[in-house]
Design a protein around this motif. Structure first.
Motif, PDB file in Angstrom:
ATOM      1  N   GLU A  33       0.797  -1.214   0.000  1.00 22.48           N
ATOM      2  CA  GLU A  33       0.000   0.000   0.000  1.00 22.48           C
ATOM      3  C   GLU A  33       0.841   1.282   0.000  1.00 22.48           C
ATOM      4  O   GLU A  33       0.552   2.228   0.712  1.00 22.48           O
ATOM      5  N   ARG A  34       1.874   1.310  -0.838  1.00 19.76           N
ATOM      6  CA  ARG A  34       2.661   2.537  -1.027  1.00 19.76           C
ATOM      7  C   ARG A  34       1.819   3.528  -1.827  1.00 19.76           C
ATOM      8  O   ARG A  34       1.310   3.192  -2.896  1.00 19.76           O
ATOM      9  N   PRO A  35       1.633   4.755  -1.344  1.00 21.89           N
ATOM     10  CA  PRO A  35       0.752   5.701  -2.041  1.00 21.89           C
ATOM     11  C   PRO A  35       1.305   6.154  -3.388  1.00 21.89           C
ATOM     12  O   PRO A  35       2.506   6.328  -3.564  1.00 21.89           O
ATOM     13  N   ILE A  36       0.384   6.315  -4.343  1.00 24.21           N
ATOM     14  CA  ILE A  36       0.685   6.857  -5.661  1.00 24.21           C
ATOM     15  C   ILE A  36      -0.382   7.909  -5.956  1.00 24.21           C
ATOM     16  O   ILE A  36      -1.579   7.616  -5.874  1.00 24.21           O
ATOM     17  N   LYS A  37       0.040   9.115  -6.288  1.00 19.74           N
ATOM     18  CA  LYS A  37      -0.898  10.176  -6.685  1.00 19.74           C
ATOM     19  C   LYS A  37      -1.176  10.036  -8.165  1.00 19.74           C
ATOM     20  O   LYS A  37      -0.278  10.154  -8.992  1.00 19.74           O
ATOM     21  N   LEU A  38      -2.425   9.745  -8.496  1.00 17.26           N
ATOM     22  CA  LEU A  38      -2.831   9.637  -9.888  1.00 17.26           C
ATOM     23  C   LEU A  38      -3.367  10.989 -10.339  1.00 17.26           C
ATOM     24  O   LEU A  38      -4.345  11.498  -9.777  1.00 17.26           O
ATOM     25  N   LYS A  39      -2.718  11.572 -11.338  1.00 15.55           N
ATOM     26  CA  LYS A  39      -3.157  12.864 -11.864  1.00 15.55           C
ATOM     27  C   LYS A  39      -4.580  12.741 -12.386  1.00 15.55           C
ATOM     28  O   LYS A  39      -4.928  11.778 -13.049  1.00 15.55           O
ATOM     29  N   GLY A  40      -5.392  13.738 -12.058  1.00 12.96           N
ATOM     30  CA  GLY A  40      -6.773  13.738 -12.513  1.00 12.96           C
ATOM     31  C   GLY A  40      -7.688  12.848 -11.700  1.00 12.96           C
ATOM     32  O   GLY A  40      -8.872  12.710 -12.016  1.00 12.96           O
ATOM     33  N   TRP A  41      -7.151  12.244 -10.643  1.00 14.22           N
ATOM     34  CA  TRP A  41      -8.015  11.395  -9.825  1.00 14.22           C
ATOM     35  C   TRP A  41      -7.713  11.617  -8.356  1.00 14.22           C
ATOM     36  O   TRP A  41      -8.152  12.593  -7.790  1.00 14.22           O
ATOM     37  N   ILE A  77     -13.282  -0.059 -11.315  1.00 12.83           N
ATOM     38  CA  ILE A  77     -13.220   0.228 -12.749  1.00 12.83           C
ATOM     39  C   ILE A  77     -12.698   1.650 -12.943  1.00 12.83           C
ATOM     40  O   ILE A  77     -11.819   1.889 -13.780  1.00 12.83           O
ATOM     41  N   ALA A  78     -13.204   2.596 -12.160  1.00 15.27           N
ATOM     42  CA  ALA A  78     -12.721   3.978 -12.243  1.00 15.27           C
ATOM     43  C   ALA A  78     -11.234   4.047 -11.890  1.00 15.27           C
ATOM     44  O   ALA A  78     -10.463   4.768 -12.549  1.00 15.27           O
ATOM     45  N   LYS A  79     -10.821   3.298 -10.885  1.00 15.51           N
ATOM     46  CA  LYS A  79      -9.414   3.311 -10.483  1.00 15.51           C
ATOM     47  C   LYS A  79      -8.520   2.727 -11.577  1.00 15.51           C
ATOM     48  O   LYS A  79      -7.458   3.284 -11.876  1.00 15.51           O
ATOM     49  N   MET A  84      -4.544   3.676 -15.980  1.00 18.67           N
ATOM     50  CA  MET A  84      -4.139   3.691 -17.387  1.00 18.67           C
ATOM     51  C   MET A  84      -3.874   5.118 -17.868  1.00 18.67           C
ATOM     52  O   MET A  84      -2.922   5.353 -18.613  1.00 18.67           O
ATOM     53  N   LYS A  85      -4.682   6.072 -17.438  1.00 15.90           N
ATOM     54  CA  LYS A  85      -4.447   7.470 -17.806  1.00 15.90           C
ATOM     55  C   LYS A  85      -3.131   7.989 -17.247  1.00 15.90           C
ATOM     56  O   LYS A  85      -2.611   8.995 -17.708  1.00 15.90           O
TER      57      LYS A  85
END
Length: 119
Positions: A33-41, A77-79, A84-85
């Motif tokens: 569970e290492r955090p990742i900031k997804l741009k736009g989400w 599904i959104a995640k 992918m984005k």
């Protein structure tokens, strides 16, 4: 309930115990569970962040364990679309595994995944 892999790593489910134990068995470096900031989400916490030591290539592994729960399914599904984005693609650097109540996760699949992507 609290779940722990053989290494003492605290995970969130019985399936994640088996997954973590398999990664340990094959000595795959991992973070849970290492955090990742997804741009736009938003910031996500993939179940496992892994390293293919030979290739020096990072993978993330999401185990989707409640695919028969409609709300959980829609959120994931959104995640996956957000992944992918942001450049994470199944089969490239994103590993996805699934289960439902009637279709539990078969840990034998982990041997195939590890051999395909991480050794």
């Amino acid at each position: 309930p609290e779940y722990y892999a053989e290494s003492g790593l605290r995970v969130r489910s019985k399936s994640e115990i088996g997954i973590a134990n398999k990664y340990d068995e094959f000595e795959i470096p991992m973070l849970f569970e290492r955090p990742i900031k997804l741009k736009g989400w938003k910031t996500v916490y993939p179940d496992f962040t892994l390293l293919n030591v030979r290739l020096r290539k990072e993978f993330i592994h999401e185990h989707l364990g409640k695919m028969d729960d409609q709300e959980y399914l829609m959120e994931n599904i959104a995640k996956i679309n957000a992944y992918m984005k942001n450049g994470y693609f199944p089969g490239k650097n994103l590993i996805l595994t699934f289960e439902t109540k009637s279709q539990p996760f078969d840990l034998r699949i982990m041997d195939l995944i590890i051999n395909q992507y991480l050794l």
